[in-house]
Design a protein around this motif. Structure first.
Motif, PDB file in Angstrom:
ATOM      1  N   THR A 226      -5.312  -6.404   2.332  1.00 29.63           N
ATOM      2  CA  THR A 226      -5.915  -5.814   3.099  1.00 29.63           C
ATOM      3  C   THR A 226      -5.716  -3.830   2.942  1.00 29.63           C
ATOM      4  N   TYR A 227      -6.247  -3.710   1.962  1.00 24.05           N
ATOM      5  CA  TYR A 227      -5.975  -1.981   1.656  1.00 24.05           C
ATOM      6  C   TYR A 227      -6.389  -0.848   1.756  1.00 24.05           C
ATOM      7  N   PHE A 228      -5.961   0.376   1.805  1.00 20.78           N
ATOM      8  CA  PHE A 228      -6.365   1.875   2.504  1.00 20.78           C
ATOM      9  C   PHE A 228      -6.835   2.342   2.141  1.00 20.78           C
ATOM     10  N   VAL A 229      -7.254   2.979   1.735  1.00 20.65           N
ATOM     11  CA  VAL A 229      -7.847   4.175   0.170  1.00 20.65           C
ATOM     12  C   VAL A 229      -9.150   5.242   0.982  1.00 20.65           C
ATOM     13  N   THR A 230      -8.558   6.532   0.629  1.00 20.31           N
ATOM     14  CA  THR A 230      -9.261   7.633   0.696  1.00 20.31           C
ATOM     15  C   THR A 230     -10.323   7.959   0.276  1.00 20.31           C
ATOM     16  N   LYS A 231     -11.708   8.278   0.595  1.00 18.31           N
ATOM     17  CA  LYS A 231     -13.067   8.179  -0.325  1.00 18.31           C
ATOM     18  C   LYS A 231     -12.517   6.323  -0.990  1.00 18.31           C
ATOM     19  N   GLY A 232     -13.432   5.858   0.028  1.00 20.28           N
ATOM     20  CA  GLY A 232     -12.916   3.954  -0.342  1.00 20.28           C
ATOM     21  C   GLY A 232     -13.604   3.575  -0.886  1.00 20.28           C
ATOM     22  N   GLU A 233     -15.275   4.482  -0.789  1.00 18.04           N
ATOM     23  CA  GLU A 233     -16.400   4.713  -1.524  1.00 18.04           C
ATOM     24  C   GLU A 233     -16.698   4.656  -3.079  1.00 18.04           C
TER      25      GLU A 233
END
Length: 309
Positions: A226-233
């Motif tokens: 599982t990865y978490f990023v801002t602006k994932g889109e």
């Protein structure tokens, strides 16, 4: 105010219900067995076995019930959890489960969370369809793309109506609510899939540490990297697709709610929302407003002041 959360057995739940039978509250949250208030502490017991003590004396009240108030040792971080800034170089070519939510910043309308699965073999098709960061698309474009998108890829929507949102918000803050919705949407979708995704990507609305802490508190986890990023889109089309579908469902729900109340409900939380809220207050007071608006927003107090003048 402090909060103590304990997991108990069915027998303990029954014992607690008897203990607090003279302190029961009239209203109980969804999925709860009972809710009571004693010594300034609110005690809510859920059917799942989770018991929440909230108040300045939460620890002592839990201890009086024979429940330990020492926090359980945190489990080791799952090997599947990865740093927000370390996506593999070819991550945008992976088969990924992505999630995003829409409506969190809008006074009117639901909170819509969507999980979407973009398999590597479908990525070129999604690009050709125009799937990208929804902020770069107009609402008409989003609705056109979404109607085609939902026939192509697997997705799982969770639509929390304002009325339901207001109930849940009494027990969970906005971040905790979104953590649970993202987890549920992703888990439900993963269970439906025939193939196995390579990873999960979540459009980060809080820090990874906070997200994991809320999951741990609810005894939940993910079984995939599982990865978490801002602006994932911008990092994978799975999140972009989830964002587009979520926006489409939000707009459709807002349209339906506008028709139901006879007032055009705006998106966002500006002055226009205050004026519309006053109209609903004039029609049916706070109970009617609570069917269409997220009442903890500052707009509610502003509208009430305008209405009472």
């Amino acid at each position: 105010m402090s909060t103590v959360v304990q997991q108990v057995t069915k027998n303990q739940l029954s014992t607690l219900q008897k203990k607090y039978q003279n302190y029961l509250l009239g209203k109980t949250p969804p999925y709860s067995l009972f809710s009571a208030k004693k010594n300034g502490v609110t005690i809510t017991a859920y059917n799942s076995g989770k018991v929440v003590f909230q108040g300045n004396n939460a620890e002592s009240e839990a201890a009086a019930c024979g429940l330990t108030t020492t926090p359980s040792a945190p489990t080791k971080k799952a090997k599947s959890a990865h740093s927000t800034n370390r996506l593999p170089a070819d991550f945008d070519t992976w088969s990924v489960l992505g999630s995003d939510e829409v409506g969190n910043g809008s006074y009117f309308g639901p909170l819509v969370t969507v999980a979407a699965y973009a398999e590597k073999s479908q990525l070129n098709t999604l690009k050709a369809l125009g799937v990208k960061d929804s902020k770069l698309l107009t609402d008409p474009q989003i609705q056109t793309i979404a109607k085609k998108l939902i026939t192509i890829i697997p997705y799982q929507p969770l639509v929390l109506t304002p009325e339901k949102y207001n109930q849940v918000q009494q027990q969970h803050n906005a971040v905790a609510m979104k953590v649970l919705l993202h987890h549920q949407a992703l888990t439900l979708l993963q269970q439906k899939l025939v193939s196995t995704p390579q990873a999960i990507l979540i459009d980060a609305f809080t820090t990874e540490k906070n997200f994991q802490q809320y999951l741990h508190k609810e005894q939940r986890s993910f079984s995939l990297p599982t990865y978490f990023v801002t602006k994932g889109e911008q990092h994978h089309l799975a999140v972009a697709a989830a964002s587009i579908i979520a926006r489409h469902l939000f707009l459709e729900a807002l349209k339906e709610e506008s028709a139901a109340c006879g007032v055009l409900l705006p998106s966002g939380a500006g002055n226009k929302s205050d004026q519309v809220a006053v109209k609903l207050l004039e029609q049916g007071g706070l109970p009617l407003l609570g069917r269409y608006a997220k009442l903890h927003f500052a707009n509610t107090e502003k509208a009430l002041k305008l209405w009472r003048k």
